[in-house]
Scaffold this motif. Structure first.
Motif, PDB file in Angstrom:
ATOM      1  N   ALA A   1       0.713  -1.352   0.375  1.00 13.41           N
ATOM      2  CA  ALA A   1       0.116  -0.103  -0.070  1.00 13.41           C
ATOM      3  C   ALA A   1       1.084   1.666   0.095  1.00 13.41           C
ATOM      4  N   VAL A   2       0.912   2.644  -0.968  1.00 11.16           N
ATOM      5  CA  VAL A   2       1.590   3.213  -0.917  1.00 11.16           C
ATOM      6  C   VAL A   2       1.344   4.168   0.363  1.00 11.16           C
ATOM      7  N   GLU A   3       0.656   5.388   0.942  1.00 12.58           N
ATOM      8  CA  GLU A   3       1.057   5.251   1.936  1.00 12.58           C
ATOM      9  C   GLU A   3       1.493   4.717   3.422  1.00 12.58           C
ATOM     10  N   PRO A   4       1.823   3.334   3.495  1.00 12.36           N
ATOM     11  CA  PRO A   4       2.662   3.011   4.570  1.00 12.36           C
ATOM     12  C   PRO A   4       4.023   2.501   3.864  1.00 12.36           C
ATOM     13  N   LEU A   5       4.357   2.556   2.719  1.00 13.23           N
ATOM     14  CA  LEU A   5       5.364   1.954   1.617  1.00 13.23           C
ATOM     15  C   LEU A   5       5.519   3.637   1.812  1.00 13.23           C
ATOM     16  N   ALA A   6       4.964   4.584   1.874  1.00 14.47           N
ATOM     17  CA  ALA A   6       6.158   5.979   1.686  1.00 14.47           C
ATOM     18  C   ALA A   6       6.776   6.210   3.436  1.00 14.47           C
ATOM     19  N   VAL A   7       5.811   6.279   4.647  1.00 19.99           N
ATOM     20  CA  VAL A   7       6.179   6.345   5.804  1.00 19.99           C
ATOM     21  C   VAL A   7       7.677   5.344   5.975  1.00 19.99           C
ATOM     22  N   ARG A   8       7.648   4.498   5.539  1.00 21.25           N
ATOM     23  CA  ARG A   8       9.024   3.586   6.051  1.00 21.25           C
ATOM     24  C   ARG A   8       9.689   3.827   5.042  1.00 21.25           C
ATOM     25  N   LEU A   9       9.240   4.806   3.644  1.00 17.46           N
ATOM     26  CA  LEU A   9      10.803   4.753   3.421  1.00 17.46           C
ATOM     27  C   LEU A   9      10.911   6.934   3.356  1.00 17.46           C
ATOM     28  N   GLY A  10      10.068   6.877   4.215  1.00 13.66           N
ATOM     29  CA  GLY A  10      10.359   9.118   4.387  1.00 13.66           C
ATOM     30  C   GLY A  10      10.075   9.221   4.131  1.00 13.66           C
ATOM     31  N   ALA A  11       9.210   9.018   2.956  1.00 19.61           N
ATOM     32  CA  ALA A  11       8.712   9.780   1.604  1.00 19.61           C
ATOM     33  C   ALA A  11       7.671  10.232   1.604  1.00 19.61           C
ATOM     34  N   THR A  12       7.588  10.993   0.772  1.00 19.13           N
ATOM     35  CA  THR A  12       5.549  11.731   0.414  1.00 19.13           C
ATOM     36  C   THR A  12       5.161  10.763  -0.549  1.00 19.13           C
ATOM     37  N   LYS A  13       3.644  10.984  -0.663  1.00 14.12           N
ATOM     38  CA  LYS A  13       3.055   9.672  -1.848  1.00 14.12           C
ATOM     39  C   LYS A  13       3.781  10.471  -3.089  1.00 14.12           C
ATOM     40  N   GLY A  14       4.075  11.486  -3.336  1.00 14.64           N
ATOM     41  CA  GLY A  14       4.583  12.210  -4.399  1.00 14.64           C
ATOM     42  C   GLY A  14       5.252  11.550  -5.325  1.00 14.64           C
ATOM     43  N   SER A  15       6.970  11.823  -4.399  1.00 17.24           N
ATOM     44  CA  SER A  15       7.760  10.154  -4.566  1.00 17.24           C
ATOM     45  C   SER A  15       6.950   9.338  -5.161  1.00 17.24           C
ATOM     46  N   PHE A  16       6.168   8.465  -4.888  1.00 18.87           N
ATOM     47  CA  PHE A  16       5.058   7.403  -5.265  1.00 18.87           C
ATOM     48  C   PHE A  16       5.198   7.521  -7.031  1.00 18.87           C
ATOM     49  N   TYR A  17       4.368   8.658  -6.519  1.00 16.86           N
ATOM     50  CA  TYR A  17       3.577   8.783  -8.013  1.00 16.86           C
ATOM     51  C   TYR A  17       4.918   9.609  -9.355  1.00 16.86           C
ATOM     52  N   TRP A  18       6.104   9.815  -8.933  1.00 19.23           N
ATOM     53  CA  TRP A  18       6.543  10.385  -9.612  1.00 19.23           C
ATOM     54  C   TRP A  18       7.277   9.192 -10.879  1.00 19.23           C
ATOM     55  N   HIS A  19       7.618   7.942 -10.011  1.00 15.63           N
ATOM     56  CA  HIS A  19       7.494   6.473 -10.800  1.00 15.63           C
ATOM     57  C   HIS A  19       6.817   5.824 -10.919  1.00 15.63           C
ATOM     58  N   PHE A  20       5.874   5.585 -10.420  1.00 12.01           N
ATOM     59  CA  PHE A  20       4.560   5.330 -10.572  1.00 12.01           C
ATOM     60  C   PHE A  20       3.041   5.213 -10.962  1.00 12.01           C
ATOM     61  N   ALA A  21       2.263   4.612 -11.678  1.00  8.75           N
ATOM     62  CA  ALA A  21       0.867   5.700 -12.179  1.00  8.75           C
ATOM     63  C   ALA A  21       0.545   5.227 -10.428  1.00  8.75           C
ATOM     64  N   ASN A  22       0.321   3.459 -10.356  1.00  5.25           N
ATOM     65  CA  ASN A  22      -0.792   3.382  -9.293  1.00  5.25           C
ATOM     66  C   ASN A  22       0.152   2.131  -9.114  1.00  5.25           C
ATOM     67  N   ARG A  23      -0.522   1.655  -7.464  1.00  8.44           N
ATOM     68  CA  ARG A  23       0.192   0.784  -7.314  1.00  8.44           C
ATOM     69  C   ARG A  23       0.281  -0.930  -8.050  1.00  8.44           C
ATOM     70  N   ASP A  24      -0.538  -0.576  -8.977  1.00  8.19           N
ATOM     71  CA  ASP A  24      -0.792  -1.733 -10.128  1.00  8.19           C
ATOM     72  C   ASP A  24       0.379  -1.951 -10.862  1.00  8.19           C
ATOM     73  N   ALA A  25       1.515  -0.930 -11.107  1.00 11.01           N
ATOM     74  CA  ALA A  25       2.792  -0.575 -11.477  1.00 11.01           C
ATOM     75  C   ALA A  25       3.540  -0.764 -10.249  1.00 11.01           C
ATOM     76  N   LEU A  26       3.276  -0.505  -9.408  1.00  8.34           N
ATOM     77  CA  LEU A  26       4.181  -1.245  -8.355  1.00  8.34           C
ATOM     78  C   LEU A  26       4.488  -2.480  -7.848  1.00  8.34           C
ATOM     79  N   ILE A  27       3.658  -2.803  -7.890  1.00  7.75           N
ATOM     80  CA  ILE A  27       3.047  -4.495  -7.686  1.00  7.75           C
ATOM     81  C   ILE A  27       4.351  -5.033  -9.199  1.00  7.75           C
ATOM     82  N   GLU A  28       4.120  -4.289 -10.399  1.00  9.71           N
ATOM     83  CA  GLU A  28       4.715  -5.373 -11.304  1.00  9.71           C
ATOM     84  C   GLU A  28       5.687  -4.865 -11.399  1.00  9.71           C
ATOM     85  N   ALA A  29       6.463  -3.694 -10.868  1.00  4.05           N
ATOM     86  CA  ALA A  29       7.820  -3.566 -11.015  1.00  4.05           C
ATOM     87  C   ALA A  29       8.879  -4.085  -9.704  1.00  4.05           C
ATOM     88  N   ALA A  30       7.822  -4.502  -8.893  1.00  6.79           N
ATOM     89  CA  ALA A  30       8.747  -5.208  -7.872  1.00  6.79           C
ATOM     90  C   ALA A  30       8.547  -6.741  -8.274  1.00  6.79           C
TER      91      ALA A  30
END
Length: 200
Positions: A41-70
Protein backbone atom coordinates in the motif's frame (compact mmCIF):
# COMPACT_ATOMS: atom_id res chain seq x y z
CA UNK A 1 16.85 -17.90 -5.52
CA UNK A 2 19.44 -16.14 -3.44
CA UNK A 3 18.36 -13.37 -1.13
CA UNK A 4 19.44 -9.85 -2.11
CA UNK A 5 19.70 -6.86 0.17
CA UNK A 6 16.66 -4.63 -0.13
CA UNK A 7 16.80 -1.01 0.92
CA UNK A 8 17.09 2.58 -0.29
CA UNK A 9 20.07 3.31 -2.50
CA UNK A 10 18.96 6.58 -4.07
CA UNK A 11 21.19 9.61 -4.65
CA UNK A 12 21.55 12.10 -1.82
CA UNK A 13 19.78 15.44 -2.18
CA UNK A 14 19.76 18.14 0.52
CA UNK A 15 20.51 15.57 3.19
CA UNK A 16 17.64 13.26 2.15
CA UNK A 17 17.80 10.31 -0.19
CA UNK A 18 16.25 10.76 -3.60
CA UNK A 19 14.33 7.53 -3.91
CA UNK A 20 14.48 5.57 -7.12
CA UNK A 21 11.85 3.29 -8.63
CA UNK A 22 14.01 0.39 -7.44
CA UNK A 23 13.82 1.66 -3.85
CA UNK A 24 10.03 1.61 -4.02
CA UNK A 25 10.07 -1.82 -5.64
CA UNK A 26 12.40 -3.14 -2.92
CA UNK A 27 10.12 -1.71 -0.22
CA UNK A 28 7.16 -3.41 -1.90
CA UNK A 29 9.04 -6.73 -1.89
CA UNK A 30 9.77 -6.33 1.81
CA UNK A 31 6.08 -5.66 2.43
CA UNK A 32 5.13 -8.77 0.45
CA UNK A 33 7.57 -10.87 2.45
CA UNK A 34 5.99 -9.59 5.68
CA UNK A 35 2.30 -9.59 4.81
CA UNK A 36 1.68 -10.84 1.32
CA UNK A 37 0.46 -8.88 -1.67
CA UNK A 38 -2.19 -7.13 0.40
CA UNK A 39 0.59 -5.43 2.39
CA UNK A 40 1.63 -3.38 -0.65
CA UNK A 41 0.00 0.00 0.00
CA UNK A 42 1.37 3.38 -0.99
CA UNK A 43 0.98 5.29 2.28
CA UNK A 44 2.61 2.71 4.59
CA UNK A 45 5.45 2.27 2.11
CA UNK A 46 5.96 6.04 1.99
CA UNK A 47 6.17 6.12 5.79
CA UNK A 48 8.64 3.24 5.78
CA UNK A 49 10.81 5.01 3.22
CA UNK A 50 10.47 8.44 4.85
CA UNK A 51 8.99 9.76 1.62
CA UNK A 52 5.81 11.39 0.37
CA UNK A 53 3.17 9.94 -1.92
CA UNK A 54 4.42 12.45 -4.46
CA UNK A 55 7.67 10.53 -4.64
CA UNK A 56 5.70 7.38 -5.41
CA UNK A 57 3.66 9.01 -8.18
CA UNK A 58 6.85 10.39 -9.70
CA UNK A 59 7.80 6.81 -10.55
CA UNK A 60 4.50 4.89 -10.78
CA UNK A 61 1.04 5.57 -12.10
CA UNK A 62 -0.63 3.39 -9.49
CA UNK A 63 -0.25 0.46 -7.08
CA UNK A 64 -0.55 -2.10 -9.89
CA UNK A 65 2.45 -0.56 -11.64
CA UNK A 66 4.44 -0.83 -8.41
CA UNK A 67 3.52 -4.50 -8.00
CA UNK A 68 4.60 -5.23 -11.57
CA UNK A 69 7.89 -3.41 -10.97
CA UNK A 70 8.44 -5.26 -7.69
CA UNK A 71 7.91 -8.63 -9.35
CA UNK A 72 10.31 -7.71 -12.13
CA UNK A 73 12.81 -6.52 -9.53
CA UNK A 74 12.47 -9.87 -7.74
CA UNK A 75 13.15 -11.75 -10.96
CA UNK A 76 16.23 -9.62 -11.62
CA UNK A 77 17.82 -9.64 -8.17
CA UNK A 78 16.91 -13.16 -7.10
CA UNK A 79 17.54 -14.96 -10.38
CA UNK A 80 19.34 -13.07 -13.13
CA UNK A 81 21.88 -11.42 -10.82
CA UNK A 82 22.56 -14.75 -9.15
CA UNK A 83 23.15 -16.46 -12.49
CA UNK A 84 25.48 -13.67 -13.59
CA UNK A 85 27.48 -14.04 -10.39
CA UNK A 86 27.68 -17.83 -10.73
CA UNK A 87 28.92 -17.64 -14.30
CA UNK A 88 32.25 -16.31 -13.06
CA UNK A 89 32.97 -19.88 -11.90
CA UNK A 90 34.14 -21.96 -14.89
CA UNK A 91 33.46 -25.39 -13.35
CA UNK A 92 29.77 -26.39 -13.67
CA UNK A 93 29.80 -28.73 -10.66
CA UNK A 94 31.22 -25.99 -8.44
CA UNK A 95 28.62 -23.61 -9.84
CA UNK A 96 25.87 -26.08 -9.02
CA UNK A 97 27.15 -26.71 -5.50
CA UNK A 98 27.54 -23.00 -4.84
CA UNK A 99 24.04 -22.26 -6.13
CA UNK A 100 22.49 -25.04 -4.09
CA UNK A 101 24.29 -24.02 -0.90
CA UNK A 102 23.51 -20.31 -1.20
CA UNK A 103 19.89 -20.87 -2.26
CA UNK A 104 19.17 -23.23 0.62
CA UNK A 105 20.73 -20.87 3.15
CA UNK A 106 18.85 -17.86 1.78
CA UNK A 107 15.55 -19.76 1.76
CA UNK A 108 15.65 -20.03 5.53
CA UNK A 109 16.26 -16.30 5.98
CA UNK A 110 13.84 -14.61 3.62
CA UNK A 111 10.10 -15.46 3.55
CA UNK A 112 9.52 -13.57 0.28
CA UNK A 113 9.22 -16.61 -1.98
CA UNK A 114 6.88 -18.37 0.44
CA UNK A 115 4.69 -15.25 0.43
CA UNK A 116 4.71 -15.15 -3.36
CA UNK A 117 3.81 -18.84 -3.60
CA UNK A 118 0.93 -18.22 -1.18
CA UNK A 119 -0.47 -15.53 -3.52
CA UNK A 120 0.01 -17.48 -6.77
CA UNK A 121 -3.71 -17.13 -7.50
CA UNK A 122 -3.02 -13.50 -8.42
CA UNK A 123 -2.41 -13.44 -12.20
CA UNK A 124 0.57 -11.07 -11.89
CA UNK A 125 2.27 -13.22 -9.28
CA UNK A 126 1.44 -16.42 -11.14
CA UNK A 127 2.99 -15.05 -14.33
CA UNK A 128 6.16 -13.94 -12.51
CA UNK A 129 6.46 -17.25 -10.68
CA UNK A 130 6.10 -19.19 -13.91
CA UNK A 131 8.70 -17.08 -15.71
CA UNK A 132 11.21 -17.24 -12.86
CA UNK A 133 10.65 -20.93 -12.14
CA UNK A 134 11.16 -21.95 -15.76
CA UNK A 135 14.27 -19.78 -15.99
CA UNK A 136 15.75 -21.31 -12.85
CA UNK A 137 14.99 -24.89 -13.85
CA UNK A 138 16.43 -24.22 -17.29
CA UNK A 139 19.64 -22.85 -15.80
CA UNK A 140 20.11 -25.75 -13.39
CA UNK A 141 19.36 -28.20 -16.21
CA UNK A 142 22.02 -26.46 -18.28
CA UNK A 143 24.55 -27.06 -15.52
CA UNK A 144 23.71 -30.76 -15.50
CA UNK A 145 24.07 -30.72 -19.28
CA UNK A 146 27.52 -29.18 -18.95
CA UNK A 147 28.37 -32.04 -16.60
CA UNK A 148 27.69 -34.48 -19.42
CA UNK A 149 24.10 -35.58 -18.82
CA UNK A 150 21.88 -35.99 -21.92
CA UNK A 151 19.38 -33.17 -22.45
CA UNK A 152 16.30 -35.02 -21.17
CA UNK A 153 18.16 -36.36 -18.13
CA UNK A 154 19.64 -32.94 -17.39
CA UNK A 155 16.16 -31.43 -17.48
CA UNK A 156 14.85 -34.15 -15.17
CA UNK A 157 17.64 -33.58 -12.65
CA UNK A 158 17.20 -29.82 -12.84
CA UNK A 159 13.53 -30.23 -11.98
CA UNK A 160 14.36 -32.56 -9.08
CA UNK A 161 16.93 -30.10 -7.73
CA UNK A 162 14.47 -27.22 -7.93
CA UNK A 163 11.70 -29.25 -6.31
CA UNK A 164 14.08 -29.96 -3.44
CA UNK A 165 14.81 -26.25 -3.11
CA UNK A 166 11.10 -25.38 -2.99
CA UNK A 167 10.40 -28.06 -0.40
CA UNK A 168 13.29 -26.80 1.71
CA UNK A 169 12.01 -23.24 1.41
CA UNK A 170 8.51 -24.18 2.55
CA UNK A 171 9.79 -26.25 5.48
CA UNK A 172 12.22 -23.54 6.56
CA UNK A 173 9.28 -21.23 7.24
CA UNK A 174 6.45 -23.62 8.09
CA UNK A 175 8.25 -26.25 10.19
CA UNK A 176 11.88 -25.18 10.62
CA UNK A 177 12.44 -27.80 13.32
CA UNK A 178 12.09 -30.49 10.63
CA UNK A 179 15.31 -29.33 8.97
CA UNK A 180 18.85 -30.11 10.13
CA UNK A 181 20.67 -27.60 12.29
CA UNK A 182 23.28 -25.35 10.76
CA UNK A 183 26.00 -27.75 11.88
CA UNK A 184 24.41 -30.62 9.96
CA UNK A 185 23.26 -28.57 6.98
CA UNK A 186 26.39 -29.16 4.89
CA UNK A 187 26.06 -32.94 5.22
CA UNK A 188 22.36 -32.71 4.42
CA UNK A 189 23.03 -30.73 1.24
CA UNK A 190 25.71 -33.19 0.18
CA UNK A 191 23.28 -36.07 0.74
CA UNK A 192 20.74 -34.32 -1.49
CA UNK A 193 23.23 -33.47 -4.23
CA UNK A 194 25.04 -36.80 -4.33
CA UNK A 195 22.33 -38.81 -6.17
CA UNK A 196 21.67 -35.89 -8.53
CA UNK A 197 25.33 -35.74 -9.55
CA UNK A 198 25.83 -39.51 -9.73
CA UNK A 199 26.22 -41.04 -13.17
CA UNK A 200 24.79 -44.57 -13.27
Amino acid sequence: MVMAQRGPRGQQTAGKPRLSAEDWADAALTAISEGGLAAVAVEPLAVRLGATKGSFYWHFANRDALIEAALERWAQTETEATITELETEPDPERRLRRLFSKAMAAAAQDPLEVSLLATADDPRVRSALERVTLRRISYVARLFGELGFPEAEARHRGLLAYSTYLGHTQLAHAVPSALPSSDALRHYLETVLHPLLRRD
